[in-house]
Design a protein around this motif. Structure first.
Motif, short mmCIF file in Angstrom:
data_model
loop_
_atom_site.label_atom_id
_atom_site.label_comp_id
_atom_site.label_asym_id
_atom_site.label_seq_id
_atom_site.Cartn_x
_atom_site.Cartn_y
_atom_site.Cartn_z
N SER A 267 50.70 67.61 -43.48
CA SER A 267 51.78 67.04 -44.28
C SER A 267 52.56 68.11 -45.02
O SER A 267 53.80 68.08 -45.07
N ARG B 108 55.15 61.70 -43.11
CA ARG B 108 53.70 61.81 -43.27
C ARG B 108 53.28 62.03 -44.73
O ARG B 108 52.35 61.39 -45.22
N PHE C 7 53.72 58.97 -46.67
CA PHE C 7 52.62 58.05 -46.33
C PHE C 7 51.40 58.37 -47.19
O PHE C 7 50.76 57.47 -47.73
N GLU C 8 51.08 59.64 -47.34
CA GLU C 8 49.93 60.04 -48.14
C GLU C 8 50.17 59.80 -49.64
O GLU C 8 49.24 59.49 -50.38
N LEU D 185 52.73 51.55 -43.07
CA LEU D 185 53.72 52.20 -42.21
C LEU D 185 55.11 51.61 -42.41
O LEU D 185 56.11 52.34 -42.48
N ASN E 159 57.46 58.40 -35.84
CA ASN E 159 56.13 58.40 -36.43
C ASN E 159 55.33 57.16 -36.07
O ASN E 159 54.09 57.20 -36.01
N TYR F 220 50.65 55.69 -34.24
CA TYR F 220 49.94 54.67 -35.02
C TYR F 220 48.45 55.00 -35.19
O TYR F 220 47.91 54.91 -36.29
N SER G 12 46.88 57.85 -35.10
CA SER G 12 46.69 58.98 -36.00
C SER G 12 46.83 58.55 -37.46
O SER G 12 46.04 58.94 -38.32
N TYR G 13 47.85 57.73 -37.73
CA TYR G 13 48.05 57.25 -39.09
C TYR G 13 46.94 56.28 -39.52
O TYR G 13 46.55 56.24 -40.68
N LYS G 14 46.45 55.51 -38.56
CA LYS G 14 45.36 54.59 -38.87
C LYS G 14 44.11 55.36 -39.30
O LYS G 14 43.43 54.99 -40.26
N LEU H 219 44.11 58.41 -40.59
CA LEU H 219 44.43 59.00 -41.89
C LEU H 219 44.34 57.95 -42.99
O LEU H 219 43.81 58.21 -44.08
N PHE H 220 44.80 56.74 -42.70
CA PHE H 220 44.77 55.64 -43.67
C PHE H 220 43.35 55.28 -44.05
O PHE H 220 43.04 55.10 -45.23
#
Length: 198
Positions: free
Chosen positions: A56, A109, A112-113, A126, A183, A187, A189-191, A193-194
């Motif tokens: 990020s 990103r 998102f964080e 998202l 982005n 999905y 990858s973000y899942k 990270l989430f």
């Protein structure tokens, strides 16, 4: 704060200092960097407190470095983009449009964080960041216009960078929206990270 983060911040500061030397229009450079003066220290402080991922931080500072390049030459007159402009036969320099696209792509990103801690579902998180990117991009266009009118109306085209396109602000916002949309294809990858943040 991890040493790797400090290295990335140091590299960005070096780029920023180089781009601050003899910019094409000093007043334009100053206006373009007002948000940098506010946001950069804030990001460093929040990173120290919340420990964002290195990915990020790198993405954010790649975007910030390109912004520094644009503020040095002005987005409308970024001479190193002229070759691309001529190659494709464009009527205008699209460097600003590319950077707006990269805003949506690269800043997504870290937003998102930063902003999804209280959200309990990945799809809602998202969607929230996607809308936030659009809102920030549109707000920037409005602030850019107001800053030009209030502080330096004589800068006109150099600061606004419309290059004769009355829909420039709208297109820049759409470019950011498209960048943010990319982005959503990551999905999984973000899942992951989430889940690590919950």
């Amino acid at each position: 704060m991890p040493r790797s983060h400090k290295i990335v911040y140091t590299l960005y500061i070096v780029v920023w200092v180089i781009m601050a030397i003899n910019p094409k229009y000093r007043e334009d450079w100053l206006l373009e960097n007002i948000l940098v003066f506010i946001v950069f220290p804030l990001v460093v402080w929040m990173d120290h407190k919340h420990r964002y991922t290195l990915t990020s931080i790198i993405f954010l500072l790649i975007f910030a470095s390109l912004h520094s390049l644009g503020s040095h030459f002005t987005y409308a007159e970024m001479e190193y983009f002229d070759t691309i402009t001529q190659f494709f036969g464009f009527e205008r320099n699209h460097f600003d449009r590319v950077v707006h696209f990269l805003f949506g792509l690269l800043v997504f990103r870290i937003l998102f964080e930063m902003t999804t801690a209280g959200i309990t579902h990945i799809k809602k998180a998202l969607f929230f960041v996607f809308i936030l990117i659009i809102a920030v991009s549109a707000l920037y266009e409005i602030l850019e216009w107001l800053a030009m009118i209030v502080f330096h109306p004589e800068l006109g085209i150099a600061f606004m960078g419309t290059q004769g396109d009355i829909w420039d602000g709208h297109k820049d916002t759409v470019a950011a929206m498209i960048g943010a949309s990319v982005n959503l294809f990551f999905y999984k990858s973000y899942k992951k990270l989430f889940r690590s943040k919950v």
